[in-house]
Design a protein around this motif. Sequence first.
Motif, PDB file in Angstrom:
ATOM      1  N   VAL B 111      17.513  99.197  27.234  1.00  0.00           N
ATOM      2  CA  VAL B 111      17.609 100.285  28.073  1.00  0.00           C
ATOM      3  C   VAL B 111      17.685 101.466  28.393  1.00  0.00           C
ATOM      4  O   VAL B 111      17.910 101.999  26.883  1.00  0.00           O
ATOM      5  N   SER B 112      17.621 101.325  29.742  1.00  0.00           N
ATOM      6  CA  SER B 112      17.393 103.089  29.752  1.00  0.00           C
ATOM      7  C   SER B 112      18.241 103.586  29.195  1.00  0.00           C
ATOM      8  O   SER B 112      19.594 103.152  28.966  1.00  0.00           O
ATOM      9  N   LEU B 115      21.607 104.991  31.943  1.00  0.00           N
ATOM     10  CA  LEU B 115      22.190 103.737  32.417  1.00  0.00           C
ATOM     11  C   LEU B 115      23.970 104.331  32.580  1.00  0.00           C
ATOM     12  O   LEU B 115      23.925 103.255  33.839  1.00  0.00           O
ATOM     13  N   ARG B 171      23.245  96.681  38.420  1.00  0.00           N
ATOM     14  CA  ARG B 171      22.567  97.448  37.589  1.00  0.00           C
ATOM     15  C   ARG B 171      22.965  97.169  36.211  1.00  0.00           C
ATOM     16  O   ARG B 171      22.233  97.299  34.582  1.00  0.00           O
ATOM     17  N   HIS B 173      23.970  94.511  35.374  1.00  0.00           N
ATOM     18  CA  HIS B 173      23.109  93.839  34.401  1.00  0.00           C
ATOM     19  C   HIS B 173      21.284  93.345  33.997  1.00  0.00           C
ATOM     20  O   HIS B 173      20.816  92.067  33.501  1.00  0.00           O
ATOM     21  N   ARG B 174      20.997  94.200  35.408  1.00  0.00           N
ATOM     22  CA  ARG B 174      19.462  93.817  34.038  1.00  0.00           C
ATOM     23  C   ARG B 174      19.791  94.711  32.923  1.00  0.00           C
ATOM     24  O   ARG B 174      18.796  94.518  32.005  1.00  0.00           O
ATOM     25  N   ALA B 175      20.331  95.626  33.010  1.00  0.00           N
ATOM     26  CA  ALA B 175      20.338  95.957  31.347  1.00  0.00           C
ATOM     27  C   ALA B 175      21.117  94.940  30.044  1.00  0.00           C
ATOM     28  O   ALA B 175      20.631  94.974  29.569  1.00  0.00           O
ATOM     29  N   ALA B 177      20.405  92.421  30.476  1.00  0.00           N
ATOM     30  CA  ALA B 177      18.792  90.813  30.542  1.00  0.00           C
ATOM     31  C   ALA B 177      18.025  91.565  29.577  1.00  0.00           C
ATOM     32  O   ALA B 177      17.144  91.086  29.372  1.00  0.00           O
ATOM     33  N   SER B 178      17.962  92.594  30.336  1.00  0.00           N
ATOM     34  CA  SER B 178      16.887  93.409  29.031  1.00  0.00           C
ATOM     35  C   SER B 178      17.286  93.896  27.737  1.00  0.00           C
ATOM     36  O   SER B 178      16.089  93.233  26.969  1.00  0.00           O
TER      37      SER B 178
END
Lengths: 130, 451
Positions: B111-112, B115, B171, B173-175, B177-178
């Motif tokens: 994750v970034s 975030l 934002r 959800h992408r975390a 999903a990653s």
Amino acid sequence: MDERRRRIITIISSMSALTLVHTLRPLYGLEPIPEVPPVPNPPPPTIQRAEALILDALKKIPEDKSLTMEEILTQQSALRAVSEQDMHLSILDLRFHSKIEECDGDFPPPEEACDHNGTATRFRLWRHIG
Amino acid sequence: MASYRVKSTREPRLNSVPTLYPNFTDYLWRHQRFYARYRERWPGTLCDPYDLLDPQQVKYHDFEKLVSAAHNVLSLYRRINQFLKSAPYQLYEELGIPAEVIYLSQCDSPVSDFLLTRLDFVRSDEGWKFLECNFDNPGLMVETFAINEVVCSEIGRCDPNRAASRALPNRLHRAIASAARHLGKRVDECRVGVCSPSNYKRDTDAARYVVDTLRSVRQVNAYHVWLEELRADEVGVYDWEDRKIDVLFRGYPLREFCRLGIPYKNRPNITLDYRQLHTLCTQRKLAIVNTAFAAVLESKAVQALIWLLCDEEMYFGPEDRQLVRRYMPRTFFDRPRHLEKFVVKPMYGCEGSGIRVIDSTGNVMERTIAKHDSRELCVYQQYIEIPSIATMTEFGIQELRFVMSVFMVNDSELGICYRAGEGITDASWWVAPVYLADCKNDLRRPIRKTL
């Protein structure tokens, strides 16, 4: 005096030279919007053309979608003739004029969405509030 | 912990003030009505009717400048993030990063590190100036998104945070999903425990807001779990029903997380410490959101490091150095001799703890009541005057300092809210919702694209 600063400089100086070189390679989201116009006004014809093609590709997609550079190139094959540097300047110029923006992705997100720092940057038309 | 407003024991001066301030009674009634309507929804955030100030206006022109300032400051942090990831252990030590944070930050995270990012700015004669960052457990999410939306809707004004509020589920959800991909699972197979400590009600509101936000997106199995209910073994972390948690979304500072540990399932007197937590993460049995590296970036020493690299003309290019000088107040590792007034800040101070304003002779001019571990290293920052405005509060009109908090979601999508109070920013400060003063369109109109 300034002891801590000196110790930190010593450590940094021992780091690999490669780390300390200011990298120009844009990573995900690293590119700040420039302070001054990246190209003269009006832009050179090549950049004008590239900007028009990029905008055209982004206008064709729904408001809640975005495209990576690769997807833009797939849609606008004429862009492949544009040099990498001109493409870079076109993107910066469009971002400088708040015509497009970097974004995090689409909504709802695709199954394979990835938030890793290495993810390709996505673009969409700039959204204004109100 | 993100508890910004200390419950005041003072009562509004209802009997004495109305004659001095004609709108005072109206102020109290409006706030009481708002509180009565929404206290059930955000019990930890709206602790009393006067936790929020009246909404403050922001001009669109200012908002755009803030977007640019925040974006530029974040770009500097992205560069320093890259630098720190190549740096040796000694540098982290010298920066004063605690050993457990260094250890956990070495986990490869899916994750970034950005975030959850909240940056604090103040308005100055030279434009917006960046004060400090909150990456680890930024807080103010409920106030910035949920409450601001309700307030703007009630007063019929344009919510500047609306676009960010719409982008936030994506934002997050992408975390997730990653993180799911990192664990080799599908998103719908992952159990996402959003964790907060039971004694910090404001953090609980934020955790529940994250749960609701994640649930608004398809497929995510997110739920709230108390920190005290977590249990662990060598295979993973579990909730109160012994269900294995795949993604632990922490609504809690990493250092506190390390300090408390997670009790073992069968031996509750023994806790899983940061080394074992690191092992679970590296073996991909657990993913932690927010990343551990966010706690490194949050250290005030990183601001001093950015200035050091800028002064020494190392790593940062000319454009970056220009951004540093434009937005960031000068920050030093050692006590500056040439500044007439500077601020001493502990590396990991929160809610203003341990902050002192000192003059050139060493006299303490201002300090916060909240104590901090005196052994923690400090940085020294150039003093920036925070603008004051006469503002109505439950105690009548007060001269309050205003700090703008910016919650970053995307390039043009960020959420803002003001915090206001007297002295140094601390837990006693109010939160003030914001609206766009010169928004021409109706609030209900959808965000449109313009060229």
